[in-house]
Design a protein around this motif. Structure first.
Motif, mmCIF file in Angstrom:
data_model
loop_
_atom_site.group_PDB
_atom_site.id
_atom_site.type_symbol
_atom_site.label_atom_id
_atom_site.label_comp_id
_atom_site.label_asym_id
_atom_site.label_seq_id
_atom_site.Cartn_x
_atom_site.Cartn_y
_atom_site.Cartn_z
ATOM 1 N N GLY A 1 0.788 -1.224 0.000
ATOM 2 C CA GLY A 1 0.000 0.000 0.000
ATOM 3 C C GLY A 1 0.820 1.273 0.000
ATOM 4 O O GLY A 1 0.268 2.372 0.065
ATOM 5 N N ASN A 2 2.137 1.156 -0.114
ATOM 6 C CA ASN A 2 2.953 2.367 -0.008
ATOM 7 C C ASN A 2 3.049 3.145 -1.321
ATOM 8 O O ASN A 2 3.644 4.197 -1.369
ATOM 9 C CB ASN A 2 4.351 2.035 0.512
ATOM 10 C CG ASN A 2 5.186 1.274 -0.499
ATOM 11 O OD1 ASN A 2 4.642 0.754 -1.470
ATOM 12 N ND2 ASN A 2 6.468 1.197 -0.263
ATOM 13 N N GLN A 3 2.464 2.584 -2.384
ATOM 14 C CA GLN A 3 2.530 3.311 -3.655
ATOM 15 C C GLN A 3 1.127 3.683 -4.134
ATOM 16 O O GLN A 3 0.633 4.734 -3.791
ATOM 17 C CB GLN A 3 3.313 2.482 -4.663
ATOM 18 C CG GLN A 3 4.774 2.349 -4.192
ATOM 19 C CD GLN A 3 5.658 1.728 -5.218
ATOM 20 O OE1 GLN A 3 5.664 2.155 -6.358
ATOM 21 N NE2 GLN A 3 6.402 0.716 -4.812
ATOM 22 N N CYS A 4 0.484 2.822 -4.891
ATOM 23 C CA CYS A 4 -0.834 3.219 -5.410
ATOM 24 C C CYS A 4 -1.966 2.951 -4.419
ATOM 25 O O CYS A 4 -3.024 3.565 -4.500
ATOM 26 C CB CYS A 4 -1.117 2.506 -6.727
ATOM 27 S SG CYS A 4 -1.542 0.773 -6.522
ATOM 28 N N GLY A 5 -1.767 1.983 -3.513
ATOM 29 C CA GLY A 5 -2.780 1.684 -2.507
ATOM 30 C C GLY A 5 -3.919 0.809 -2.979
ATOM 31 O O GLY A 5 -4.832 0.497 -2.206
ATOM 32 N N LYS A 6 -3.875 0.352 -4.225
ATOM 33 C CA LYS A 6 -4.982 -0.441 -4.768
ATOM 34 C C LYS A 6 -5.089 -1.834 -4.139
ATOM 35 O O LYS A 6 -6.115 -2.478 -4.245
ATOM 36 C CB LYS A 6 -4.829 -0.582 -6.279
ATOM 37 C CG LYS A 6 -5.141 0.685 -7.025
ATOM 38 C CD LYS A 6 -4.993 0.488 -8.514
ATOM 39 C CE LYS A 6 -5.267 1.788 -9.253
ATOM 40 N NZ LYS A 6 -4.865 1.725 -10.644
ATOM 41 N N CYS A 7 -4.014 -2.285 -3.526
ATOM 42 C CA CYS A 7 -4.012 -3.634 -2.957
ATOM 43 C C CYS A 7 -4.654 -3.696 -1.569
ATOM 44 O O CYS A 7 -4.953 -4.780 -1.081
ATOM 45 C CB CYS A 7 -2.583 -4.147 -2.874
ATOM 46 S SG CYS A 7 -1.493 -3.057 -1.937
#
Ligand code: FES
Length: 56
Positions: A35-41
């Protein structure tokens, strides 16, 4: 199957972390940088966490 594409973390890896003692989203985020980049996961990780905790 990759759950977090940004960090190349699979569902298998997440399940192993839970089996090894991770009990919260914070534990999983800290361990794998989820979740540290796009957060889609985040939503999918939460689903896996809930499913796996029910099995313990
Ligand atoms: Fe996990 Fe982008 S898919 S941070």
């Amino acid at each position: 199957m990759y759950v977090c594409l940004c960090n190349a973390v699979s569902d298998k890896t997440i399940k192993k972390s839970i089996a090894d003692g991770a009990t919260s989203m914070r534990d999983l985020y800290r361990e794998h940088n989820l979740g540290n980049q796009c957060g889609k996961c985040c939503k999918d990780v939460k689903s896996i966490l809930n499913e796996e905790l029910l099995k313990l």
